[in-house]
Every structure is written in C-alpha cells, then in structure tokens.
Design a protein around this motif. Structure first.
Motif, short mmCIF file in Angstrom:
data_model
loop_
_atom_site.label_atom_id
_atom_site.label_comp_id
_atom_site.label_asym_id
_atom_site.label_seq_id
_atom_site.Cartn_x
_atom_site.Cartn_y
_atom_site.Cartn_z
N GLU A 1 0.54 -1.19 -0.14
CA GLU A 1 -0.02 0.00 0.29
C GLU A 1 1.15 1.29 0.51
O GLU A 1 0.52 2.32 -0.74
N PHE A 2 2.23 1.53 1.04
CA PHE A 2 2.87 2.04 0.89
C PHE A 2 4.04 2.72 -0.92
O PHE A 2 3.59 3.69 -0.65
N LEU A 3 4.49 1.51 -0.66
CA LEU A 3 4.63 1.81 -2.61
C LEU A 3 3.67 2.48 -3.16
O LEU A 3 3.85 2.69 -4.50
N ALA A 4 2.30 1.68 -3.23
CA ALA A 4 1.60 2.33 -4.55
C ALA A 4 1.65 3.43 -4.92
O ALA A 4 1.54 4.38 -5.41
N GLU A 5 1.68 4.36 -3.91
CA GLU A 5 1.94 6.01 -3.26
C GLU A 5 3.03 6.63 -3.90
O GLU A 5 2.81 7.57 -4.95
N LEU A 6 3.76 5.95 -3.95
CA LEU A 6 5.40 6.13 -5.13
C LEU A 6 5.43 5.60 -6.45
O LEU A 6 6.51 5.94 -6.78
N ARG A 7 4.15 4.66 -6.48
CA ARG A 7 3.80 4.87 -8.05
C ARG A 7 5.11 2.79 -8.33
O ARG A 7 6.12 3.10 -9.04
N VAL A 8 4.97 2.66 -7.51
CA VAL A 8 6.89 1.80 -6.80
C VAL A 8 5.99 0.35 -6.49
O VAL A 8 5.34 -0.08 -6.37
N SER A 9 5.80 -0.99 -8.17
CA SER A 9 5.81 -2.79 -8.06
C SER A 9 6.11 -3.27 -7.52
O SER A 9 7.75 -3.18 -7.98
N VAL A 10 6.28 -3.80 -6.44
CA VAL A 10 6.89 -5.15 -5.92
C VAL A 10 6.21 -6.59 -6.66
O VAL A 10 5.65 -6.55 -6.24
N PRO A 11 6.93 -6.82 -8.06
CA PRO A 11 6.38 -8.47 -8.30
C PRO A 11 6.11 -9.47 -7.40
O PRO A 11 7.47 -9.43 -6.81
N GLN B 1 13.29 -6.48 2.06
CA GLN B 1 14.72 -6.13 1.24
C GLN B 1 14.74 -4.57 -0.16
O GLN B 1 14.44 -3.75 -0.17
N ALA B 2 12.94 -5.28 -0.87
CA ALA B 2 13.03 -4.07 -1.87
C ALA B 2 12.65 -3.38 -1.48
O ALA B 2 12.64 -2.43 -2.24
N GLY B 3 11.40 -3.05 -0.51
CA GLY B 3 10.52 -1.66 -0.32
C GLY B 3 11.42 -1.01 0.26
O GLY B 3 10.45 0.71 0.37
#
Length: 244
Positions: A158-168, A224-226
C-alpha cells in the motif's frame, strides 16, 4: 410578442429537456454527448461484472461459508463441504488473473479485490482452524507467522503504491502460496480426513510449517525490496502519520 413567446417555449428532444431557441447545432451536440456517455456506462458495467471479477467475488463469498462450516461443524460432511468450497475458491485464484489477462479484462476493481480475497480466505480459515483445535500448541506460531507476513506485505504494498512502485511476485512466493493452500486444505479435512487417510492432520501441520518458513524468506525479500524505497524517499526525522 407571440413569436418571441414561441421561441422561449421548451420542447423535449431525445437528448433531454432542451429549449426550442437552441439551434440545431447545439441540439446535435447534446445528442452526441449522450451517445458518447452511454457506451462508457456499458463498458464500466462489463468491467465490473466480467467473469474474472465474478470469480473474485465468489472467493470473497466463500470466506463466510468456510468459516461458518468450521465454526459449527458437528459432522464430517461439514468438513468435506468446507474443503470443497475452499478448494474451489483456491482454484479461482489462478483462473481469475489468467482469464483477465487472456481476455483483456483487467480492471482496477479486480486488481484491488484479488489480493484482499486471498488474504481474507487464508486468515479467516486459519483462525477457524485454531478455534476448532485442528491447529494447536506450537503449530499456532506457524499460523501467526503467516498472518503477520500477510499484514506486513499488504502494508508495504500500500505504501509503495503511493510511490508508484510495484514489487513483483517471485516464483518462490507463488510456491509458498501453493504449499500454504495445500496445507490448509489438509487441515480443513482434519478429523474427517483421518478416516480416509490416516495422518491427514500431521501432513497439514508439516506443510503449514514449511509454508511458514517460506513465508519468512519471501517476506524478507519483500522487505528488502520495499525498504530501499522507504529509506530513500522518506525525509529524515519524519515520524510518519497515525493510521486511520
């Protein structure tokens, strides 16, 4: 004056309530706008009620059905019925995404509901299995690890979605999900399964611990990725906000 009165009268046209003094070009524009908006509503309806989304809705509806059968189970057939519903819901987890991609029917609603439906199904079933005594003693910790990881990854996504970052999703994470669902399936069968296959509960508990181990490993990968984006993008000393 009579002519002016006639010009000010209103008339109904196919595009709605339009004054008669509006010229033909304006009325044509209103009609074209009405025709443009009509297909958009139809398209939106199709995106909401397409087959992939219907499968996701079914998975959400399976949650109260499975939990109710496990909560009030008094006969073996209730365990088998709960297992059948759970298995059908787990299978749709694959087909809804596959069909959405194959038929070009991806939607924002589907992308939002799909992970929510998965987590609701797993979390609610694990809680009911603890309540029923199928998962007990040290094995409860395996269930806790799985639930905590789901909450952690959901918050991170949810946090990364605000940054427009996707974790595959990694291949190992998919294997984790498969082992987890199979483990829960064995545990749902529980005492009823012992009649058909002795050791059903033990198999389910072993698989649950394996899923918990994979959960920790894949959860650490996600962290680690996030966290790289969290540390790089967050201002120093920012205490963050409180959750609603």
């Amino acid at each position: 004056m009579a002519r002016r009165h006639d010009d000010m009268q209103a008339s109904f046209t196919p595009s709605g309530f339009t004054p008669s003094w509006v010229d033909a070009r304006a009325r044509a524009m209103f009609q074209s706008l009405a025709m443009v908006h009509a297909p958009s509503l139809t398209t939106r309806s199709r995106l909401i009620w397409n087959l992939p989304n219907l499968l996701t809705y079914g998975r959400v509806l399976a949650v109260p059905a499975v939990t109710a059968l496990l909560f009030w189970h008094t006969e073996n057939w209730m365990r088998w019925l709960a297992l059948a519903i759970f298995a059908a819901a787990a299978i749709t987890d694959y087909f809804d995404g596959y069909l959405a991609r194959a038929w070009q029917q991806q939607s924002t609603l589907g992308r939002m509901l799909d992970p929510i439906a998965d987590k609701l199904l797993v979390a609610a079933t694990l809680l009911m299995l603890v309540h029923a005594g199928t998962i007990q003693s040290w094995s409860i910790w395996a269930a806790i690890v799985i639930l905590c990881r789901e909450i952690l990854v959901s918050g991170l996504r949810e946090f990364l979605a605000e940054l427009r970052v996707s974790v595959p999703v990694t291949a190992l994470a998919k294997w984790k999900t498969t082992v987890q669902l199979v483990a829960i399936g064995f545990l749902i069968a529980g005492p009823a399964g012992e009649v058909v296959l002795p050791g059903t509960v033990s198999i389910g508990l072993w698989l649950l611990w394996i899923a918990a181990g994979l959960t920790i490993y894949t959860g650490w990968d996600y962290m680690q990725a996030g966290m790289k984006h969290v540390i790089d993008d967050a201002p120093f000393g920012d205490g963050g906000g409180s959750s609603p």
